[in-house]
Enzyme design. Structure first.
Site, PDB file in Angstrom:
ATOM      1  N   LYS A 198      45.555  -9.904  57.223  1.00  0.00           N
ATOM      2  CA  LYS A 198      44.093  -9.926  57.023  1.00  0.00           C
ATOM      3  C   LYS A 198      43.586 -11.364  57.088  1.00  0.00           C
ATOM      4  O   LYS A 198      44.384 -12.313  57.054  1.00  0.00           O
ATOM      5  CB  LYS A 198      43.752  -9.287  55.679  1.00  0.00           C
ATOM      6  CG  LYS A 198      44.223 -10.078  54.475  1.00  0.00           C
ATOM      7  CD  LYS A 198      44.010  -9.299  53.180  1.00  0.00           C
ATOM      8  CE  LYS A 198      44.463 -10.127  51.993  1.00  0.00           C
ATOM      9  NZ  LYS A 198      44.434  -9.354  50.749  1.00  0.00           N
ATOM     10  N   ARG A 205      39.013  -2.568  41.196  1.00  0.00           N
ATOM     11  CA  ARG A 205      38.462  -2.728  42.538  1.00  0.00           C
ATOM     12  C   ARG A 205      38.568  -1.356  43.201  1.00  0.00           C
ATOM     13  O   ARG A 205      38.219  -0.370  42.575  1.00  0.00           O
ATOM     14  CB  ARG A 205      39.227  -3.834  43.277  1.00  0.00           C
ATOM     15  CG  ARG A 205      38.454  -4.510  44.378  1.00  0.00           C
ATOM     16  CD  ARG A 205      39.221  -5.703  44.977  1.00  0.00           C
ATOM     17  NE  ARG A 205      40.378  -5.299  45.770  1.00  0.00           N
ATOM     18  CZ  ARG A 205      41.204  -6.152  46.381  1.00  0.00           C
ATOM     19  NH1 ARG A 205      41.015  -7.458  46.274  1.00  0.00           N
ATOM     20  NH2 ARG A 205      42.219  -5.708  47.087  1.00  0.00           N
ATOM     21  N   TYR A 218      25.355 -39.062  55.246  1.00  0.00           N
ATOM     22  CA  TYR A 218      24.128 -38.618  54.593  1.00  0.00           C
ATOM     23  C   TYR A 218      24.128 -39.005  53.109  1.00  0.00           C
ATOM     24  O   TYR A 218      25.149 -38.907  52.430  1.00  0.00           O
ATOM     25  CB  TYR A 218      23.999 -37.090  54.693  1.00  0.00           C
ATOM     26  CG  TYR A 218      23.819 -36.587  56.094  1.00  0.00           C
ATOM     27  CD1 TYR A 218      22.877 -37.164  56.949  1.00  0.00           C
ATOM     28  CD2 TYR A 218      24.580 -35.527  56.569  1.00  0.00           C
ATOM     29  CE1 TYR A 218      22.703 -36.684  58.247  1.00  0.00           C
ATOM     30  CE2 TYR A 218      24.413 -35.037  57.858  1.00  0.00           C
ATOM     31  CZ  TYR A 218      23.471 -35.627  58.683  1.00  0.00           C
ATOM     32  OH  TYR A 218      23.307 -35.143  59.965  1.00  0.00           O
ATOM     33  N   MET A 238      28.253 -31.347  58.845  1.00  0.00           N
ATOM     34  CA  MET A 238      28.478 -30.059  59.515  1.00  0.00           C
ATOM     35  C   MET A 238      29.533 -30.191  60.615  1.00  0.00           C
ATOM     36  O   MET A 238      30.430 -29.352  60.737  1.00  0.00           O
ATOM     37  CB  MET A 238      27.166 -29.535  60.115  1.00  0.00           C
ATOM     38  CG  MET A 238      27.278 -28.120  60.652  1.00  0.00           C
ATOM     39  SD  MET A 238      25.796 -27.569  61.519  1.00  0.00           S
ATOM     40  CE  MET A 238      24.571 -27.591  60.226  1.00  0.00           C
TER      41      MET A 238
END
Ligand SMILES: *Cc1c(COP(=O)(O)O)cnc(C)c1O
Length: 389
Positions: free
Chosen positions: A39, A141, A282, A330
């Site tokens: 997964k 769950r 930044y 980013m």
């Protein structure tokens, strides 16, 4: 032309994967099926890159997404490889349940809402769906709670013309966060009782495959190994937690030599000197105290390099630790390479993995970013180039 040269890339070490699988084989001995969990894009390693090794050496493959289950069948067909047991652990719709039945992929059943699969399976007239019933033994769950049984599975008992129950499973809540396993033992007791109750409720005559253990429980709780285990994080050479690593020594007499299978590397976009007093990034959170040689890396939080690493992490260049200066952006990270890089341009930085005698682990990044290694690796962008080495 190699356009991808401007991006960072992941190296997947197939030998390390193979080594970790072998290590679990040795711990389990014969008679327990070894399942590999794929997964989360194979814990960020890349489903397609991890699949050949995991498929060859594991008995079962576990995925979340039904489409990934079907992708494994397509992979087998393409290569005329033997069909492994494939089990979809996650949510599926009725159409997907039909497709899985057709492909001979197993599906976990978790709740009454899935009764709607029955009509779809009947009208499709496909093969029987192979199902594993999830018992919620204390994770809170998915799965049937013991209070729900046998009423909650009455529909299943009446659907045996289209659904064949071949397995029963549960999942531990608290094996990684503790060094004493009292809660897990309670879950195991609940599981044993639940299995009996389920077998009665469904009048099952043939034995079902019982599985409950993930990486940590497989190593620490021999009683939890049952018929099959579902190994995720440790297949990729990472520990489920520090507590797990410490406990393993006590239970197994030694700490298994898990080998991380992933490295993340990036070539610099540019390097340059900034004069003393210059700001970096930044918010001007970093100011160079002296003339500083920086490397700008074309990688950032978009790619899965956590912003919380701003001003905390380092990367490796030529086997040397180079601090991340200022904020992670980013698409950019700035490193101080004053001492590491001589004149070579571009430099290659290792964001995760080994370089020379230094190693930067997912655990280290996780601790800087206030998270766990699972999140670090699974959030590595699906768009990143992955090469098997
Ligand atoms: C993720 C998962 C696993 C694997 O857990 P690891 O700790 O990564 O080994 C096993 N079973 C289920 C149901 C899971 O969701």
């Amino acid at each position: 032309m190699d356009f991808a040269a401007q991006a960072s890339w992941l190296e997947i070490d197939a030998h390390a994967l193979r080594h970790n699988i072998g290590l679990f084989r040795a711990v389990l001995g014969a008679g327990v099926r070894l399942g590999g969990v794929l997964k989360g894009n194979a814990y960020g390693h890349g489903l397609l890159q991890a699949l050949p090794t995991v498929h060859e050496w594991c008995d079962s493959l576990y995925v979340i997404d039904p489409l990934d289950g079907l992708a494994v069948r397509a992979y087998e067909k393409e290569r005329s490889a033997p069909q492994r047991q494939v089990l979809v652990l996650g949510a599926a719709g009725a159409d997907e349940a039909v497709a899985l039945a057709r492909a001979g992929v197993d599906l976990v059943l978790t709740d009454k809402g899935q009764e709607r699969f029955v009509a779809a399976l009947r009208s499709a007239g496909a093969r029987k769906l192979r199902a594993h019933v999830h018992l919620d033994t204390g994770l809170g769950r998915e799965g049937f709670t013991s209070g729900d049984l046998p009423g909650a599975v009455a529909w299943l008992a009446a659907a045996q013309d289209v659904i064949q129950v071949v397995g029963v499973l549960s999942h531990f809540a608290n094996t990684e966060d503790v060094t004493e396993q009292k809660y897990a033992m309670q879950q195991l007791d609940a599981f044993d009782k639940g299995v009996l109750r389920l077998q009665e409720a469904l009048s099952l005559t043939s034995p079902v495959e019982r599985h409950i253990a993930a990486s940590a429980a497989t190593l620490l709780l021999p009683r939890a190994r049952l018929d099959a285990v579902r190994i995720g994080i440790s297949l990729y050479g990472l520990w489920a937690s520090n507590e797990t690593r410490l406990s393993a020594h006590a239970v197994l007499g030694e700490v298994p030599d898990l080998r991380p299978a992933l490295s993340w590397r990036c070539r610099s976009q540019l390097t340059k000197w900034l004069p003393a007093g210059s700001c970096v990034g930044y918010g001007c959170t970093y100011r160079c105290p002296v003339d500083t040689r920086i490397a700008v890396l074309p990688v950032g939080y978009f790619d899965g390099y956590p912003r919380l690493l701003s001003g905390k992490a380092y990367a490796l260049v030529d086997g040397q630790r180079c601090p991340v200066l200022g904020r992670v952006m980013m698409n950019h990270v700035v490193l101080d390479v004053t001492r590491a890089a001589r004149d070579e341009i571009p430099i290659t930085a290792t964001l995760l993995g080994r370089d020379g005698s230094e190693q930067l682990t997912a655990d280290q990044l996780a601790s800087w970013a206030q998270t766990i290694n699972y999140e670090i690796v699974t959030r590595l962008g699906a768009h990143l180039r992955r090469v098997v080495v």
